[in-house]
Design a protein around this motif. Structure first.
Motif, PDB file in Angstrom:
ATOM      1  N   GLU A  33       0.817  -1.201   0.000  1.00 42.85           N
ATOM      2  CA  GLU A  33       0.000   0.000   0.000  1.00 42.85           C
ATOM      3  C   GLU A  33       0.862   1.266   0.000  1.00 42.85           C
ATOM      4  O   GLU A  33       0.587   2.217  -0.728  1.00 42.85           O
ATOM      5  N   GLU A  34       1.911   1.264   0.822  1.00 43.23           N
ATOM      6  CA  GLU A  34       2.805   2.417   0.868  1.00 43.23           C
ATOM      7  C   GLU A  34       3.548   2.582  -0.460  1.00 43.23           C
ATOM      8  O   GLU A  34       3.702   3.706  -0.962  1.00 43.23           O
ATOM      9  N   LEU A  36       2.475   1.740  -3.406  1.00 44.38           N
ATOM     10  CA  LEU A  36       1.528   2.269  -4.388  1.00 44.38           C
ATOM     11  C   LEU A  36       1.295   3.767  -4.190  1.00 44.38           C
ATOM     12  O   LEU A  36       1.208   4.518  -5.167  1.00 44.38           O
ATOM     13  N   GLU A  37       1.200   4.212  -2.958  1.00 39.85           N
ATOM     14  CA  GLU A  37       1.047   5.647  -2.706  1.00 39.85           C
ATOM     15  C   GLU A  37       2.297   6.400  -3.149  1.00 39.85           C
ATOM     16  O   GLU A  37       2.209   7.474  -3.739  1.00 39.85           O
ATOM     17  N   ASN A  38       3.468   5.833  -2.872  1.00 34.15           N
ATOM     18  CA  ASN A  38       4.720   6.498  -3.232  1.00 34.15           C
ATOM     19  C   ASN A  38       4.919   6.585  -4.736  1.00 34.15           C
ATOM     20  O   ASN A  38       5.459   7.582  -5.237  1.00 34.15           O
ATOM     21  N   LYS A  40       2.614   6.945  -6.937  1.00 29.23           N
ATOM     22  CA  LYS A  40       1.753   8.023  -7.437  1.00 29.23           C
ATOM     23  C   LYS A  40       2.499   9.353  -7.387  1.00 29.23           C
ATOM     24  O   LYS A  40       2.465  10.128  -8.348  1.00 29.23           O
ATOM     25  N   ASP A  41       3.180   9.608  -6.280  1.00 33.96           N
ATOM     26  CA  ASP A  41       3.977  10.833  -6.165  1.00 33.96           C
ATOM     27  C   ASP A  41       5.112  10.840  -7.179  1.00 33.96           C
ATOM     28  O   ASP A  41       5.414  11.872  -7.785  1.00 33.96           O
TER      29      ASP A  41
END
Length: 68
Positions: A33-34, A36-38, A40-41
């Motif tokens: 999850e982390e 995937l969020e990273n 995106k950035d």
């Protein structure tokens, strides 16, 4: 826009994520999850850098987003 990413277990820790559509665009995270969020950035940053490098502001260009 939607980008397909590849996630793999890191050798030392966590997960590494790549965006094949944007060469050199990678990120990581301790969890999927982390990661995937990273990514995106990272994608946003890569696209912003590409815009500035490929199309320097001249006043004659306009950018639009289209969905396919």
């Amino acid at each position: 826009m939607i980008y397909r990413v590849v996630i793999e277990k890191g050798e030392d820790f966590g997960y590494v994520v790549h965006c094949p559509a944007i060469p050199g665009c990678h990120s990581q995270g301790e969890t999927i999850e982390e990661a995937l969020e990273n990514i995106k950035d990272a994608i946003r940053g890569c696209l912003e850098a590409l815009d500035k490098d490929l199309f320097p502001p001249t006043g004659e260009l306009a950018f639009f987003e289209v969905a396919v």
